[in-house]
Motif scaffolding. Structure first.
Motif, PDB file in Angstrom:
ATOM      1  N   GLY A   6       0.319   5.217  -6.715  1.00  0.00           N
ATOM      2  CA  GLY A   6       1.163   4.674  -5.666  1.00  0.00           C
ATOM      3  C   GLY A   6       1.394   5.678  -4.549  1.00  0.00           C
ATOM      4  O   GLY A   6       1.163   6.886  -4.692  1.00  0.00           O
ATOM      5  N   ARG A   7       1.878   5.165  -3.420  1.00  0.00           N
ATOM      6  CA  ARG A   7       2.142   5.984  -2.235  1.00  0.00           C
ATOM      7  C   ARG A   7       3.586   5.762  -1.810  1.00  0.00           C
ATOM      8  O   ARG A   7       4.031   4.609  -1.661  1.00  0.00           O
ATOM      9  N   ILE A   8       4.326   6.850  -1.603  1.00  0.00           N
ATOM     10  CA  ILE A   8       5.757   6.766  -1.312  1.00  0.00           C
ATOM     11  C   ILE A   8       6.098   7.682  -0.141  1.00  0.00           C
ATOM     12  O   ILE A   8       5.693   8.852  -0.128  1.00  0.00           O
ATOM     13  N   LEU A  62      -1.921   6.016   3.435  1.00  0.00           N
ATOM     14  CA  LEU A  62      -2.818   4.856   3.402  1.00  0.00           C
ATOM     15  C   LEU A  62      -4.290   5.250   3.369  1.00  0.00           C
ATOM     16  O   LEU A  62      -5.158   4.381   3.498  1.00  0.00           O
ATOM     17  N   ASN A  63      -4.584   6.523   3.220  1.00  0.00           N
ATOM     18  CA  ASN A  63      -5.968   7.010   3.219  1.00  0.00           C
ATOM     19  C   ASN A  63      -6.668   6.722   4.549  1.00  0.00           C
ATOM     20  O   ASN A  63      -7.868   6.442   4.584  1.00  0.00           O
ATOM     21  N   LYS A 101       0.826  -1.208   0.000  1.00  0.00           N
ATOM     22  CA  LYS A 101       0.000   0.000   0.000  1.00  0.00           C
ATOM     23  C   LYS A 101       0.860   1.258   0.000  1.00  0.00           C
ATOM     24  O   LYS A 101       0.427   2.314  -0.455  1.00  0.00           O
ATOM     25  N   THR A 102       2.075   1.140   0.533  1.00  0.00           N
ATOM     26  CA  THR A 102       3.002   2.270   0.594  1.00  0.00           C
ATOM     27  C   THR A 102       4.416   1.729   0.466  1.00  0.00           C
ATOM     28  O   THR A 102       4.700   0.607   0.891  1.00  0.00           O
ATOM     29  N   VAL A 103       5.288   2.523  -0.113  1.00  0.00           N
ATOM     30  CA  VAL A 103       6.707   2.183  -0.216  1.00  0.00           C
ATOM     31  C   VAL A 103       7.501   3.180   0.616  1.00  0.00           C
ATOM     32  O   VAL A 103       7.295   4.394   0.497  1.00  0.00           O
ATOM     33  N   LEU A 104       8.377   2.676   1.483  1.00  0.00           N
ATOM     34  CA  LEU A 104       9.215   3.515   2.339  1.00  0.00           C
ATOM     35  C   LEU A 104      10.653   3.429   1.861  1.00  0.00           C
ATOM     36  O   LEU A 104      11.243   2.340   1.803  1.00  0.00           O
ATOM     37  N   SER A 121      -5.734   8.949  -5.636  1.00  0.00           N
ATOM     38  CA  SER A 121      -4.679   9.855  -6.078  1.00  0.00           C
ATOM     39  C   SER A 121      -3.335   9.210  -5.786  1.00  0.00           C
ATOM     40  O   SER A 121      -3.229   8.219  -5.054  1.00  0.00           O
ATOM     41  N   SER A 122      -2.297   9.770  -6.390  1.00  0.00           N
ATOM     42  CA  SER A 122      -0.925   9.402  -6.046  1.00  0.00           C
ATOM     43  C   SER A 122      -0.451  10.334  -4.945  1.00  0.00           C
ATOM     44  O   SER A 122      -0.699  11.542  -5.009  1.00  0.00           O
ATOM     45  N   ARG A 123       0.237   9.772  -3.952  1.00  0.00           N
ATOM     46  CA  ARG A 123       0.658  10.591  -2.813  1.00  0.00           C
ATOM     47  C   ARG A 123       2.109  10.281  -2.462  1.00  0.00           C
ATOM     48  O   ARG A 123       2.566   9.140  -2.591  1.00  0.00           O
TER      49      ARG A 123
END
Length: 509
Positions: free
Chosen positions: A275-277, A456-457, A248-251, A421-423
C-alpha cells in the motif's frame, strides 16, 4: 665580346588544371562546412526565453511528461485570428512540439477560411460549440480544451471604453492536464481518510448559499492534484472491512483524534500489501497508536516543537514557531526542489529515523525536508520562559532536525529498478498544504505533488509544475502620481535641453 644585358626570364607556365582543382576543392570544402553548420544548427540548437516572466518556457513537469509519452498525440487548433489568445496558444504549442521530440502533431484550422475541413473534424469528434478550442487526440481517445479554460479574462468597463483583457494565461496547466488524462486513461484514485476531524474535501454545489464559507480549506491543493489525472474520494475506515484496492494511495491529513485498533490494523494490512500512504501529522494532536504504527517502521515521532530565536532589534529577540525548512535533493521526491526553502506554519515536531532497527525487514528511511540551521527541538514547548528557551537553543548546537521522511519496504534502492514495494511519506506538519498557507512560490504544492506521484509510481511526473502567468499591475498612490507628473513634465524635457546647451557651448568655444 660578352654582353652585360640581362637574359630575359622565361614566362612561367600557368597550370590551369591545378588552379581549377584547387578552386573546386575550396568551394567543395566551403559547401561541406556550410552543410555541417546548418545540420548542427538544425539538430542541436539551443533556445532561450528572454521574456520577463518566462512566458514561453514550459515547466519541468510538462517537459518530463511529454518526453515519456509512449505514443503519438495530435492537437487540432480551432481559433479565429481575432482571438486575443491566439499568439499565446501558438507560441505554447511550438514549445510543446519541441519538447515532445516528434511525439506531437499540431494542425491549425481557421474555421472561417477552411469551413469544409473544420466541419469534417467537428463531425468526427462530435464537438458542438461556438467557442474557440483545441481538440486533443491520442490512441483513439479525444478531449477538448476550450479557450475559456486557458485564461482568466477581465471584461473591463464598456462604459468608459475598456475592452476585455487577459489577466492570467493558464494554457499550459489546462493542456498538460488534458493530455495526462488522455494518455493515462483511467484516473488514479486517492482515498482521503475522514472520521478524525480532518479538514473536509467536499465542495459545495454551485447554487449553495454561503458557498465561500463551505469551500474546503485544501481546495487549492485538491484542484492542483486533480489536474494530474488524479481523483480524491472520501474514505471512512469505520465503514470498510478492508481498504479497497482501487485506492492507489491513502491520504491522512492532520487527524485530531487517534485511530482505533481496528483502523490501525486496516492501515497495517494495507501497508503490508504494498500500500501507499501520505501521512500529514498535526503535532498538537495526541495520536499514540498512529505514532506506534510509525515506530514499527523505524520512525519515531518526538513530543517536541521546533523553535528558533530571531533578532527583531539591537537587543530584542522573538520566538519563531513557524518552521522554515530546506528540501533535500538526494531522493526522487524532492530532487527537483533541491535546496529550495519552504515555510511550514503552525509548528512541527522533529522526526527521528532509526533505519538500523528495521534494516532486517528491508525497510528504508530517507529524510526529505529538514529545518534550517538555528532551530532546536523544545520539549517544554508550552512554557513561556524565554531564558529557558535561549538556554535550550544553545544546547542544540549545530543539530539539524528532520520534519519529512519517506519510508519504503521491499523493492530496490536503485531508482532505475522498477519493483513493487510499500511506500509512505510522513510530514510532521499538516497546515502547510492549506489554502491560507500556500504562497505564490507553490513549493508546498510541488512537494505534495512529488510525494503523490512517487507513491503512485509516476516518477516521470515529479517536477516543478507550471505557474500561472499574471499581468503586472502598478498601483500608484497620490505621492507616486505627483512624482510621475514632475518626471514627465519637467525632468524628461530637461535632459535634452541640458544636452543641447552643452553642445551649443562647445561649438561656441
Amino acid at each position: 665580346m660578352a654582353s652585360d644585358e640581362p637574359i630575359p626570364a622565361r614566362p612561367r607556365k600557368i597550370h590551369r588544371i591545378r588552379i581549377g582543382l584547387n578552386v573546386l576543392v575550396q568551394v567543395t570544402i566551403l559547401l561541406v562546412i556550410a552543410v555541417m553548420v546548418n545540420y548542427l544548427g538544425f539538430e542541436h540548437y539551443r533556445r532561450w526565453d528572454l521574456s520577463r516572466d518566462k512566458k514561453f518556457t514550459l515547466s519541468d513537469k510538462t517537459k518530463r511528461f511529454l518526453q515519456n509519452i509512449p505514443g503519438k498525440a495530435r492537437i487540432t487548433v480551432f481559433f479565429l485570428p481575432n482571438n486575443p489568445l491566439i499568439d499565446d496558444v501558438q507560441g505554447m504549442l511550438t514549445e510543446y512540439q519541441y519538447a515532445a521530440k516528434g511525439k506531437l502533431d499540431v494542425e491549425n484550422i481557421n474555421p472561417e477560411r477552411n469551413l469544409s475541413r473544420a466541419k469534417e473534424l467537428l463531425d468526427k469528434y462530435k464537438v458542438v460549440t461556438g467557442e474557440d478550442l483545441l481538440i486533443l487526440d491520442y490512441d483513439g481517445r479525444n478531449k477538448t480544451v476550450k479557450a475559456s479554460e486557458m485564461a482568466e479574462v477581465d471584461q473591463g468597463n464598456p462604459m468608459i471604453g475598456e475592452g476585455p483583457r487577459i489577466t492570467a494565461f493558464k494554457g499550459e496547466q489546462a493542456l498538460t492536464s488534458a493530455l495526462m488524462e488522455l494518455v493515462e486513461g483511467k484516473k488514479n484514485t486517492i482515498g482521503y481518510v475522514l472520521g478524525h476531524k480532518e479538514p473536509p474535501i467536499a465542495e459545495p454545489p454551485p447554487t449553495a448559499m454561503q458557498a465561500e464559507a463551505m469551500i474546503s480549506p485544501i481546495h487549492v491543493l485538491k484542484t492542483f492534484i486533480e489536474n494530474e489525472n488524479i481523483a480524491f474520494q472520501e474514505l471512512s475506515l469505520f465503514d470498510v472491512g478492508v481498504i479497497p484496492a482501487d485506492f492507489k494511495t491513502v491520504l491522512i491529513n492532520g487527524p485530531q483524534y487517534d485511530f482505533s485498533d481496528r483502523e490501525i490494523n486496516l492501515l497495517r494490512d494495507y501497508w503490508e500489501k504494498q500500500g501507499r500512504i501520505l501521512l500529514l501529522l498535526d503535532p498538537s494532536a495526541k495520536t499514540p497508536k498512529l505514532n506506534a504504527f510509525l515506530f514499527e517502521l523505524g520512525l519515531k515521532v518526538n513530543d517536541d516543537r521546533l523553535m528558533a530565536m530571531v533578532k527583531t532589534g539591537i537587543q530584542e529577540v522573538a520566538l519563531l514557531r513557524d518552521v522554515q525548512a530546506r528540501f533535500l535533493g538526494d531522493n526522487p521526491i524532492t530532487k527537483r526542489l533541491a535546496d529550495a526553502r519552504g515555510i511550514f506554519p503552525g509548528g512541527a515536531c522533529s522526526l527521528a529515523l532509526e533505519p538500523e532497527r528495521v534494516h532486517s525487514a528491508n525497510v528504508r528511511l530517507q529524510p526529505l525536508v529538514q529545518a534550517e540551521k538555528g532551530y532546536w527541538a523544545e520539549t517544554d514547548y508550552n512554557s513561556s520562559d524565554q531564558a529557558k528557551f535561549q538556554e535550550d537553543a544553545l544546547k542544540n548546537g549545530d543539530a539539524i532536525h528532520t520534519i519529512a521522511v519517506s519510508i519504503e519496504k521491499g523493492g530496490s534502492a536503485d531508482e532505475r529498478v522498477q519493483a513493487n514495494s510499500s511506500r509512505m511519506v510522513v510530514v510532521s506538519n499538516a497546515t502547510f498544504i492549506q489554502d491560507a498557507a500556500i504562497s505564490q512560490d507553490q513549493q508546498a504544492l510541488d512537494f505534495t505533488s512529488g510525494a503523490v506521484n512517487w507513491l503512485l509510481n509516476r516518477e516521470q511526473l515529479i517536477g516543478i509544475a507550471p505557474k500561472v502567468t499574471q499581468t503586472l499591475i502598478f498601483n500608484l498612490d497620490q505621492n507616486a502620481l505627483r512624482n510621475l507628473r514632475w518626471l514627465i513634465l519637467f525632468f524628461m524635457p530637461l535632459v535634452p535641453a541640458v544636452l543641447g546647451c552643452v553642445v551649443w557651448w562647445r561649438r561656441r568655444a
